[in-house]
Write a protein that holds these residues in place. Structure first.
Motif, short mmCIF file in Angstrom:
data_model
loop_
_atom_site.label_atom_id
_atom_site.label_comp_id
_atom_site.label_asym_id
_atom_site.label_seq_id
_atom_site.Cartn_x
_atom_site.Cartn_y
_atom_site.Cartn_z
N ALA A 111 0.82 -1.22 0.00
CA ALA A 111 0.00 0.00 0.00
C ALA A 111 0.85 1.26 0.00
O ALA A 111 0.44 2.30 -0.51
N SER A 112 2.08 1.17 0.56
CA SER A 112 2.90 2.37 0.69
C SER A 112 3.72 2.66 -0.56
O SER A 112 4.43 3.65 -0.63
N LYS A 113 3.62 1.78 -1.56
CA LYS A 113 4.40 1.98 -2.79
C LYS A 113 3.47 2.26 -3.96
O LYS A 113 2.33 1.80 -3.98
N LEU A 143 1.48 -3.28 -21.12
CA LEU A 143 0.96 -4.61 -21.47
C LEU A 143 -0.37 -4.90 -20.78
O LEU A 143 -1.28 -5.47 -21.37
N VAL A 144 -0.49 -4.48 -19.51
CA VAL A 144 -1.73 -4.79 -18.76
C VAL A 144 -2.74 -3.64 -18.83
O VAL A 144 -3.77 -3.68 -18.16
N GLY A 145 -2.45 -2.62 -19.64
CA GLY A 145 -3.42 -1.55 -19.87
C GLY A 145 -3.52 -0.55 -18.73
O GLY A 145 -4.58 0.04 -18.51
N LEU A 146 -2.43 -0.33 -18.00
CA LEU A 146 -2.48 0.60 -16.86
C LEU A 146 -1.37 1.64 -16.90
O LEU A 146 -0.95 2.15 -15.85
N ALA A 147 -0.92 1.99 -18.11
CA ALA A 147 0.21 2.92 -18.24
C ALA A 147 -0.08 4.24 -17.52
O ALA A 147 0.83 4.87 -16.95
N ALA A 152 0.06 6.11 -9.37
CA ALA A 152 -1.05 6.00 -8.41
C ALA A 152 -0.67 5.02 -7.30
O ALA A 152 0.28 4.24 -7.44
N TYR A 153 -1.40 5.08 -6.20
CA TYR A 153 -1.22 4.12 -5.11
C TYR A 153 -2.31 3.06 -5.20
O TYR A 153 -3.44 3.35 -5.65
N PRO A 154 -2.01 1.84 -4.75
CA PRO A 154 -2.98 0.75 -4.89
C PRO A 154 -4.37 1.09 -4.32
O PRO A 154 -5.38 0.67 -4.88
N SER A 155 -4.41 1.87 -3.23
CA SER A 155 -5.71 2.15 -2.61
C SER A 155 -6.66 2.90 -3.54
O SER A 155 -7.87 2.87 -3.34
N SER A 156 -6.11 3.57 -4.58
CA SER A 156 -7.00 4.31 -5.48
C SER A 156 -7.45 3.46 -6.67
O SER A 156 -8.12 3.95 -7.57
N LEU A 157 -7.09 2.17 -6.68
CA LEU A 157 -7.42 1.32 -7.83
C LEU A 157 -8.61 0.40 -7.52
O LEU A 157 -8.84 0.03 -6.37
#
Ligand SMILES: Nc1ncnc2c1ncn2[C@@H]1O[C@H](COP(=O)(O)OP(=O)(O)OP(=O)(O)O)[C@@H](O)[C@H]1O
Ligand SMILES: [Mg+2]
Length: 361
Positions: A111-113, A143-147, A152-157
């Protein structure tokens, strides 16, 4: 014997067999008196997607943990890219871990990265320089469509986006094998489909070998080439996905498949008599060209008024038609019923008399 899944049909869609990426021979792992793995032998070839399916507690996660060295078997052989891994110490396991990527049900992101730092982490651990790490992370996020989510931080995904990051991270060190333990179980059906499509795309583009653990036949059906059904630590059944769907042999496979293929509607099943009635209810399983549906038009022509369709349909798995129908055949003329059975069996359909119905309208 079900001749519809004949050797000739299977040869019509050969599995491409590359070199062996994974080989397990007679692997055992006990926890106290529980045999989590009770003699598992399996081979997975390069570029193949193997689905491993089983009920809760069947031993799936134990098997996956043995493949990435997190769990040690009590006995048996495990080879990754022809190298035995049983008995290696932590240091000796390091190179293996780089050859095996893993994705998880709950994504396991830090979460912190940021997203790009999460993706680059395996490269950092492997000692790669910063510019190389960032370049690779960006390639993978593309490749995974998240360029656009690199910073962003994981919490916003969303869950699906998190799993895309998990997939990018698993691929960072260019593994030979990707292991997935219920990677879509926490996702809604639409997101599940998009993640499975991404895995299939990566499998095709990179020739990556994938082992997918799941308790859902739909996951196996949509992307696996081959399936192994595991029950109480043993392989109950194994084969090409379409042929296992067309002709499941083990009771556990039939039970796991019950939500994925047509079943006789319950209100009809409940009123069937095992011995007598106006109509015999038959299940008909077919695979390959014969399953295209023309068989019923032909049956109608050859033996008019000999049956009515009750339920069923045609599915397409690995580009093979797989059909399952239920028909009712009048019993007033036993010779007619026998002719219907003969007609269908001559066309390689597997036919079973499920019982007899009287109350139909
Ligand atoms: N570390 C452990 N200690 C004791 N028992 C364990 C341990 N790990 C697994 N088991 C047991 O081994 C069996 C297989 O467990 P495993 O986690 O491999 O099943 P699974 O097929 O992954 O199930 P699920 O679908 O619920 O994840 C179960 O009976 C489980 O309780
Ligand atoms: Mg598990």
């Amino acid at each position: 014997m079900n001749s519809n899944v004949s050797a000739a049909t299977i040869e019509a869609s050969p599995a491409v067999k590359g070199e062996e990426v994974v080989r397990l021979v007679d692997v055992h792992r006990h926890f106290g008196t529980t045999a989590a793995l009770d003699g598992i032998s399996l081979t997975v070839h390069k570029g193949e997607i193997l689905g491993i399916i089983g009920r809760s507690g069947a031993g799936k996660s134990t098997l996956i943990r043995c493949l990435n060295g997190l769990e040690r078997p009590d006995s048996g052989l495990i080879e990754i890219e022809a190298r035995g891994i049983v008995g290696l110490d932590e240091k000796e396991l390091q190179p293996l871990r780089r050859r095996v990527g893993m994705i998880f049900q709950h994504f396991n992101l830090l979460a912190s990265k940021t997203v790009e730092e999460n993706v680059a982490l395996p490269l950092k651990i492997a000692g790669a320089g910063k510019s190389e790490r960032l370049q690779r992370a960006h390639e993978l996020l593309e490749l995974v469509g998240l360029a656009d989510k690199a910073r962003a931080y994981p919490s916003s995904l969303s869950g699906g986006q998190k799993q895309r990051v998990g997939i990018a991270r698993a691929l960072a060190a260019r593994p030979a094998l990707l292991l997935s333990d219920e990677a879509t179980s926490a996702l809604d059906p639409e997101t599940t489909r998009s993640i499975l499509a991404l895995l299939k795309d990566i499998n095709r583009k990179l020739g990556l070998t994938i082992i997918l653990i799941t308790h859902e036949m739909e996951v196996v059906r949509s992307i696996a080439d081959r399936v192994a059904v595991i029950d109480a630590g043993r392989i109950a059944e194994e084969g090409q996905v379409w042929s296992v769907f067309a002709d499941p042999k083990a009771a556990i496979t039939k039970s796991l498949l019950s939500g994925s293929r047509p079943q006789l509607p319950e209100h009809i099943a409940a009123r069937l008599s095992p011995t007598s009635g106006d109509e015999a209810i038959l299940s008909i399983d077919m695979a390959g060209p014969v399953a295209q549906g023309a068989v019923f038009a032909d049956l109608s022509t050859a033996l008019p008024q000999s049956f009515r369709l009750v339920h069923g349909g045609i599915d397409h798995i690995q580009n093979q038609p797989v059909a399952r129908f239920f028909i009712a055949v009048p019993t007033r003329d036993p010779a007619l019923r026998d002719k219907v059975l003969q007609f269908l069996k001559a066309r390689s359909a597997r036919v079973e008399v499920l019982g007899y119905d009287t109350d139909h309208v």
